[in-house]
Scaffold this motif. Structure first.
Motif, short mmCIF file in Angstrom:
data_model
loop_
_atom_site.label_atom_id
_atom_site.label_comp_id
_atom_site.label_asym_id
_atom_site.label_seq_id
_atom_site.Cartn_x
_atom_site.Cartn_y
_atom_site.Cartn_z
N THR A 100 20.87 131.44 57.36
CA THR A 100 21.11 131.26 58.79
C THR A 100 21.31 132.61 59.47
O THR A 100 20.89 132.80 60.62
CB THR A 100 22.34 130.37 59.02
OG1 THR A 100 22.14 129.14 58.33
CG2 THR A 100 22.55 130.10 60.48
N ALA A 101 21.90 133.57 58.80
CA ALA A 101 22.11 134.89 59.37
C ALA A 101 20.78 135.59 59.64
O ALA A 101 20.68 136.40 60.57
CB ALA A 101 22.97 135.74 58.44
N ILE A 102 19.75 135.26 58.88
CA ILE A 102 18.43 135.83 59.13
C ILE A 102 17.89 135.33 60.46
O ILE A 102 17.29 136.10 61.23
CB ILE A 102 17.47 135.50 57.97
CG1 ILE A 102 17.95 136.15 56.68
CG2 ILE A 102 16.04 135.93 58.30
CD1 ILE A 102 17.22 135.71 55.45
N LEU A 103 18.12 134.06 60.76
CA LEU A 103 17.69 133.52 62.05
C LEU A 103 18.45 134.16 63.20
O LEU A 103 17.88 134.44 64.26
CB LEU A 103 17.88 132.00 62.06
CG LEU A 103 17.02 131.22 61.07
CD1 LEU A 103 17.40 129.74 61.12
CD2 LEU A 103 15.55 131.41 61.37
N VAL A 104 19.74 134.44 63.00
CA VAL A 104 20.54 135.12 64.03
C VAL A 104 20.01 136.53 64.23
O VAL A 104 19.88 137.00 65.36
CB VAL A 104 22.03 135.12 63.64
CG1 VAL A 104 22.85 135.99 64.58
CG2 VAL A 104 22.56 133.70 63.60
N TYR A 105 19.67 137.22 63.14
CA TYR A 105 19.11 138.57 63.24
C TYR A 105 17.80 138.54 64.03
O TYR A 105 17.58 139.38 64.91
CB TYR A 105 18.87 139.14 61.84
CG TYR A 105 18.34 140.56 61.86
CD1 TYR A 105 19.21 141.63 61.85
CD2 TYR A 105 16.97 140.82 61.89
CE1 TYR A 105 18.74 142.94 61.88
CE2 TYR A 105 16.50 142.12 61.93
CZ TYR A 105 17.37 143.17 61.91
OH TYR A 105 16.91 144.46 61.96
#
Length: 66
Positions: free
Chosen positions: A52-57
């Motif tokens: 999910t942090a990749i999508l935020v990035y």
């Protein structure tokens, strides 16, 4: 006439601390920490959150001005 020397810093991607998109470099410049610590935190967050942090990035990459 007085001038405010404490003008807010812009929250933007970095042009000098850029590896992929400059997002981690921009966050590190805004908060005044080392860019490598922010990058390590982003990688750790990517593993902990299951990607999910990749999508935020990616969202920050598109939304933050260069």
């Amino acid at each position: 006439m007085t001038f405010d020397s404490n003008a807010p810093k812009p929250f933007a991607r970095s042009s000098s601390q850029r590896m992929v998109g400059g997002v981690c470099g921009g966050i590190s410049e805004y908060f005044g920490v080392d860019a490598n610590l922010v990058r390590a935190g982003a990688v750790l967050a990517a593993f902990v959150t299951g990607g999910t942090a990749i999508l935020v990035y990616l969202a920050l990459w598109m939304l933050l001005p260069a």
